[in-house]
Design a protein around this motif. Structure first.
Motif, PDB file in Angstrom:
ATOM      1  N   TRP A 100      -1.303  -2.859  14.850  1.00  7.79           N
ATOM      2  CA  TRP A 100      -1.143  -1.936  13.723  1.00  7.79           C
ATOM      3  C   TRP A 100      -1.251  -2.726  12.424  1.00  7.79           C
ATOM      4  CZ3 TRP A 100       2.869  -2.729  10.283  1.00  7.79           C
ATOM      5  CH2 TRP A 100       3.899  -3.575  10.710  1.00  7.79           C
ATOM      6  N   ARG A 101      -1.649  -2.044  11.382  1.00  7.32           N
ATOM      7  CA  ARG A 101      -1.865  -2.701  10.095  1.00  7.32           C
ATOM      8  C   ARG A 101      -1.292  -1.843   8.964  1.00  7.32           C
ATOM      9  NH1 ARG A 101      -6.227  -2.731  13.198  1.00  7.32           N
ATOM     10  NH2 ARG A 101      -7.166  -4.722  13.849  1.00  7.32           N
ATOM     11  N   ARG A 102      -0.679  -2.503   7.984  1.00 11.28           N
ATOM     12  CA  ARG A 102      -0.169  -1.814   6.805  1.00 11.28           C
ATOM     13  C   ARG A 102      -1.099  -2.077   5.623  1.00 11.28           C
ATOM     14  NH1 ARG A 102       4.775   0.205   5.842  1.00 11.28           N
ATOM     15  NH2 ARG A 102       5.673  -1.001   7.561  1.00 11.28           N
ATOM     16  N   ALA A 103      -1.611  -1.042   5.011  1.00 12.16           N
ATOM     17  CA  ALA A 103      -2.513  -1.165   3.872  1.00 12.16           C
ATOM     18  C   ALA A 103      -1.729  -1.410   2.585  1.00 12.16           C
ATOM     19  CB  ALA A 103      -3.360   0.103   3.736  1.00 12.16           C
ATOM     20  N   ASP A 104      -2.436  -1.749   1.514  1.00 10.01           N
ATOM     21  CA  ASP A 104      -1.792  -2.027   0.232  1.00 10.01           C
ATOM     22  C   ASP A 104      -1.021  -0.823  -0.298  1.00 10.01           C
ATOM     23  OD1 ASP A 104      -2.815  -4.559   0.316  1.00 10.01           O
ATOM     24  OD2 ASP A 104      -4.554  -4.108  -0.968  1.00 10.01           O
ATOM     25  N   ASP A 105      -1.461   0.381   0.064  1.00 11.18           N
ATOM     26  CA  ASP A 105      -0.768   1.574  -0.428  1.00 11.18           C
ATOM     27  C   ASP A 105       0.405   1.982   0.458  1.00 11.18           C
ATOM     28  OD1 ASP A 105      -2.029   2.492   1.817  1.00 11.18           O
ATOM     29  OD2 ASP A 105      -3.214   4.059   0.809  1.00 11.18           O
ATOM     30  N   GLY A 106       0.715   1.155   1.473  1.00  6.76           N
ATOM     31  CA  GLY A 106       1.861   1.422   2.327  1.00  6.76           C
ATOM     32  C   GLY A 106       1.557   2.224   3.577  1.00  6.76           C
ATOM     33  N   THR A 107       0.375   2.759   3.685  1.00  5.65           N
ATOM     34  CA  THR A 107       0.030   3.527   4.893  1.00  5.65           C
ATOM     35  C   THR A 107      -0.240   2.576   6.058  1.00  5.65           C
ATOM     36  OG1 THR A 107      -2.301   3.575   4.284  1.00  5.65           O
ATOM     37  CG2 THR A 107      -0.932   5.423   3.557  1.00  5.65           C
TER      38      THR A 107
END
Length: 208
Positions: free
Chosen positions: A45-52
């Motif tokens: 899983w990965r967290r994007a810069d916008d928190g998603t």
């Protein structure tokens, strides 16, 4: 006549009712189980810069017992002939001839034979041979609430479900010619390369 198992990977939820029903029916001690349910999965899983968060994880279950192989390693290595195939092709243990050496357990790629140190001999799934002789199914098949398991003449099972028998984490079917048919879970059918490369057993400490 050769009998074998069918496992439907699209139905199994990993409830392990098959494992418990088998242990109860055969009155097995806590450290021995004739049937195992593997929890197999992978991905990240990965967290994007916008928190998603995005993910590409996958998981499935695989219920396995003795596959009553056509080229059974346990039968080949048994020094006394205690491990043998009966008239239905089921691999069974002659308790009077078994000396508990454990060669069968060491040789089997499916971990099917177990050495019962208290009894001083090996023990394993025999396909509930007495029940089958009476026209019934093995207890694991009868107990499965999702009907993910079946048992019968392997030619009939292959005609109905195909010939796949080496869905991970199972070894290559060429090693012992298992009399097993697996209806693969969708993730394996869609992307087998990724499943083999990224997956691993998630419940290794449960496997006995």
């Amino acid at each position: 006549m050769q009998y074998g198992f069918h496992f439907n990977g699209r139905r199994c939820t990993g409830c392990k009712t098959c494992v418990l029903a088998c242990k109860d029916f055969h009155d097995l001690p806590s450290g021995i189980a004739f049937r195992q349910v593997y929890e197999y999965g992978g991905g990240t899983w990965r967290r994007a810069d916008d928190g998603t968060v995005t993910q590409d994880t996958f998981a499935y279950h695989l219920s396995v017992a003795c596959n009553h192989c056509g080229n059974a390693a346990c039968v080949r290595v048994c020094p006394t002939g205690a491990m043998h195939k009966d008239e239905r092709g089921l691999v069974r243990v002659d308790a009077d001839r078994c000396i508990g050496c454990g060669y069968c357990a060491l040789s089997c790629p499916y971990r099917a034979p177990k050495v019962d140190r208290v009894a001083g001999r090996s023990a394993k799934c025999d396909g509930c041979a007495d029940k089958v002789a009476a026209g019934e199914k093995p207890v694991c098949v009868e107990a499965c609430p999702l009907r993910a398991l079946d048992f019968g003449p392997i030619d009939e099972l292959r005609a109905a479900w195909g010939t796949v028998a080496d869905v991970p984490p199972l070894p290559a079917a060429t090693a012992t010619a298992p009399n097993l048919v697996v209806s693969p879970p969708r993730i394996f059918k869609d992307d087998p390369g990724r499943v083999r490369a990224e997956g691993r057993v998630q419940n290794a400490r449960e496997i006995v």
